[in-house]
Design a protein around this motif. Structure first.
Motif, PDB file in Angstrom:
ATOM      1  N   LEU A  78     -10.007  -3.140   1.355  1.00  0.00           N
ATOM      2  CA  LEU A  78      -9.074  -4.195   1.852  1.00  0.00           C
ATOM      3  C   LEU A  78      -8.615  -5.997   1.897  1.00  0.00           C
ATOM      4  CD1 LEU A  78      -7.753  -2.479   5.482  1.00  0.00           C
ATOM      5  CD2 LEU A  78      -6.747  -1.795   2.894  1.00  0.00           C
ATOM      6  N   TYR A 126       0.991  -1.181   0.132  1.00  0.00           N
ATOM      7  CA  TYR A 126       0.103  -0.209   0.473  1.00  0.00           C
ATOM      8  C   TYR A 126       1.043   0.826  -0.277  1.00  0.00           C
ATOM      9  CZ  TYR A 126      -3.693  -3.178   0.724  1.00  0.00           C
ATOM     10  OH  TYR A 126      -4.831  -4.308   0.733  1.00  0.00           O
ATOM     11  N   TYR A 172       0.605  -3.680  -6.051  1.00  0.00           N
ATOM     12  CA  TYR A 172       0.156  -2.995  -5.059  1.00  0.00           C
ATOM     13  C   TYR A 172      -1.871  -2.666  -4.718  1.00  0.00           C
ATOM     14  CZ  TYR A 172       4.006  -0.219  -6.126  1.00  0.00           C
ATOM     15  OH  TYR A 172       5.457   0.672  -5.856  1.00  0.00           O
ATOM     16  N   GLY A 173      -1.980  -2.341  -3.386  1.00  0.00           N
ATOM     17  CA  GLY A 173      -3.292  -2.396  -3.062  1.00  0.00           C
ATOM     18  C   GLY A 173      -3.911  -0.993  -3.791  1.00  0.00           C
ATOM     19  N   SER A 174      -5.400  -1.734  -4.200  1.00  0.00           N
ATOM     20  CA  SER A 174      -6.021  -0.834  -4.361  1.00  0.00           C
ATOM     21  C   SER A 174      -7.222  -0.310  -3.590  1.00  0.00           C
ATOM     22  CB  SER A 174      -6.830  -1.234  -5.826  1.00  0.00           C
ATOM     23  OG  SER A 174      -7.352  -2.584  -5.135  1.00  0.00           O
ATOM     24  N   ASN A 190       3.022  -1.434   4.418  1.00  0.00           N
ATOM     25  CA  ASN A 190       1.611  -0.360   4.574  1.00  0.00           C
ATOM     26  C   ASN A 190       3.178   0.765   4.347  1.00  0.00           C
ATOM     27  OD1 ASN A 190       0.167   1.691   4.596  1.00  0.00           O
ATOM     28  ND2 ASN A 190       0.308   1.539   6.642  1.00  0.00           N
ATOM     29  N   ALA A 196       1.938   3.997   3.176  1.00  0.00           N
ATOM     30  CA  ALA A 196       0.064   4.723   2.467  1.00  0.00           C
ATOM     31  C   ALA A 196       0.078   6.081   3.582  1.00  0.00           C
ATOM     32  CB  ALA A 196      -0.096   3.539   2.073  1.00  0.00           C
ATOM     33  N   ARG A 200      -8.883   1.241  -0.267  1.00  0.00           N
ATOM     34  CA  ARG A 200      -8.977   2.361   0.271  1.00  0.00           C
ATOM     35  C   ARG A 200      -8.008   1.843   2.432  1.00  0.00           C
ATOM     36  NH1 ARG A 200      -9.370   7.043  -1.190  1.00  0.00           N
ATOM     37  NH2 ARG A 200      -9.296   7.887   0.189  1.00  0.00           N
ATOM     38  N   LEU A 201      -7.177   1.665   2.486  1.00  0.00           N
ATOM     39  CA  LEU A 201      -7.082   1.537   4.000  1.00  0.00           C
ATOM     40  C   LEU A 201      -7.855   1.840   4.876  1.00  0.00           C
ATOM     41  CD1 LEU A 201      -3.750   3.189   4.638  1.00  0.00           C
ATOM     42  CD2 LEU A 201      -4.697   0.501   3.476  1.00  0.00           C
ATOM     43  N   ASP A 251      -8.740  -7.352  -1.521  1.00  0.00           N
ATOM     44  CA  ASP A 251      -7.441  -6.461  -2.177  1.00  0.00           C
ATOM     45  C   ASP A 251      -6.675  -7.924  -1.500  1.00  0.00           C
ATOM     46  OD1 ASP A 251      -7.005  -4.987  -3.482  1.00  0.00           O
ATOM     47  OD2 ASP A 251      -6.539  -3.266  -1.575  1.00  0.00           O
ATOM     48  N   LEU A 280      -6.059  -1.962   8.589  1.00  0.00           N
ATOM     49  CA  LEU A 280      -5.148  -2.569   7.837  1.00  0.00           C
ATOM     50  C   LEU A 280      -4.682  -4.017   8.746  1.00  0.00           C
ATOM     51  CD1 LEU A 280      -4.286  -4.069   4.741  1.00  0.00           C
ATOM     52  CD2 LEU A 280      -1.733  -1.510   5.381  1.00  0.00           C
TER      53      LEU A 280
END
Length: 325
Positions: A52, A18, A41-43, A66, A68, A45-46, A55, A97
């Motif tokens: 999550l 992220y 990469y994670g798409s 992380n 981000a 939102r945390l 993902d 997360l």
């Protein structure tokens, strides 16, 4: 819950990262490519648990990284006037997360901050006595630092939002770290004043101070990303968890860095100093100054260079002929 099987021989490494658009997140992707590590990469939102979980279901990672967190642009002063945005990512997002990763049996490597301490009576400048991983954070100067350490109370959101402009970012950082101690799957890396060989990057601490009209001159622990980010990947492979002071051993002052910059990069470079009282007049939130004890990291990775050695090897020597261009 134990996490010894991640990345074992019967399951090839695959990282979920992220922070695609961030400095550290971008560098992690490049490192994975150079090491032949599969990653995505994670798409999500945390702060959105469902995204999550989606993902993780799609990527099926062995480890999650992380990078981000909100740090503010151009600096942490931004967080003082954007409290909700800072809380949403640095508090709600990070904890969500960590919790999702724990439920899925995954190690989370979380890039945090070491700017949650300041020199005090027991840790004075020049003594070599740095703050250890188990020490209680003592710096409340910025909201950024506070948010990194602030999630231990039920009234956290209202309390944070009611804070005056005296350190939102650091308040969050401190309490988030405090809460993350309860997650045995999290590896918290305390990054400080990050530096890389990319002297054109505006997030680079060296780039920042070479562009300031005046700088303070205080010894600090710092993180040389060229050396330490590969170590963070190795920490993931070893399934290391807990809190780590993620800095090179020792300290270096602003003037010492600028002297190296002058000697290696620009012989005509000059700068001016001012004291903390003068600095306070031109910034919104006070800045953290400290030395972190890197003994734990050095013991795990004996090859780790001291801050001044690392600066020369990874930053100034590679830039010597090009002048950072």
């Amino acid at each position: 819950m134990g996490f010894p099987a991640n990345g074992s021989s019967d399951k090839p490494l695959k990282f979920l990262i992220y922070g695609r658009t961030g400095w550290i997140g971008g560098l992690l992707g490049k490192l994975c490519e150079s090491q032949g590590i599969d990653y995505e990469y994670g798409s999500g939102r945390l702060e959105n648990r469902i995204s999550l979980e989606s993902d993780i279901a799609n990527v099926k990672p062995t480890h999650v990284f992380n990078a981000a967190g909100v740090t503010g642009r151009p600096n942490v002063d931004w967080c003082e006037s954007h409290k909700v945005e800072t809380i949403r990512t640095n508090v709600v997002g990070t904890l969500t997360l960590a919790d999702v990763c724990r439920d899925k049996g995954l190690i989370l490597i979380n890039y945090a901050t070491g700017c949650i301490f300041e020199y005090d009576e027991a840790h004075q400048i020049g003594t070599g006595f740095g703050f250890k991983e188990e020490d209680t954070p003592n710096f409340t100067g910025s909201f950024y630092s506070k948010t990194k350490a602030m999630v231990s109370k039920a009234s956290i959101i209202s309390e944070l939002c009611s804070c005056s402009n005296n350190g939102i970012f650091l308040m969050i950082q401190k309490k988030v770290e405090e809460l993350l101690k309860n997650y045995e799957n999290v590896c918290t890396l305390r990054v400080r004043m990050p530096i890389s060989s990319d002297l054109a990057n505006p997030r680079n601490f060296i780039t920042k101070i070479t562009r300031y009209d005046k700088v303070v001159n205080i010894p600090n622990s710092m993180t040389i990303l060229d050396e330490l980010l590969p170590i963070s990947i190795e920490m993931g492979k070893r399934n290391l968890t807990g809190i780590w002071n993620f800095t090179n051993p020792g300290v270096v002052s602003h003037n010492e860095i600028l002297e190296m910059y002058r000697d290696y990069i620009d012989p005509n470079f000059t700068w001016k100093n001012f004291n903390l009282e003068e600095q306070a007049k031109v910034i919104v939130a006070p800045r953290s100054n400290n030395e972190l004890d890197a003994t734990k990291l050095k013991t795990e990775f004996p090859e780790l260079l001291s801050i001044k050695e690392s600066l020369i090897k990874y930053v100034f020597e590679p830039n010597k002929k090009t002048g950072g261009a």
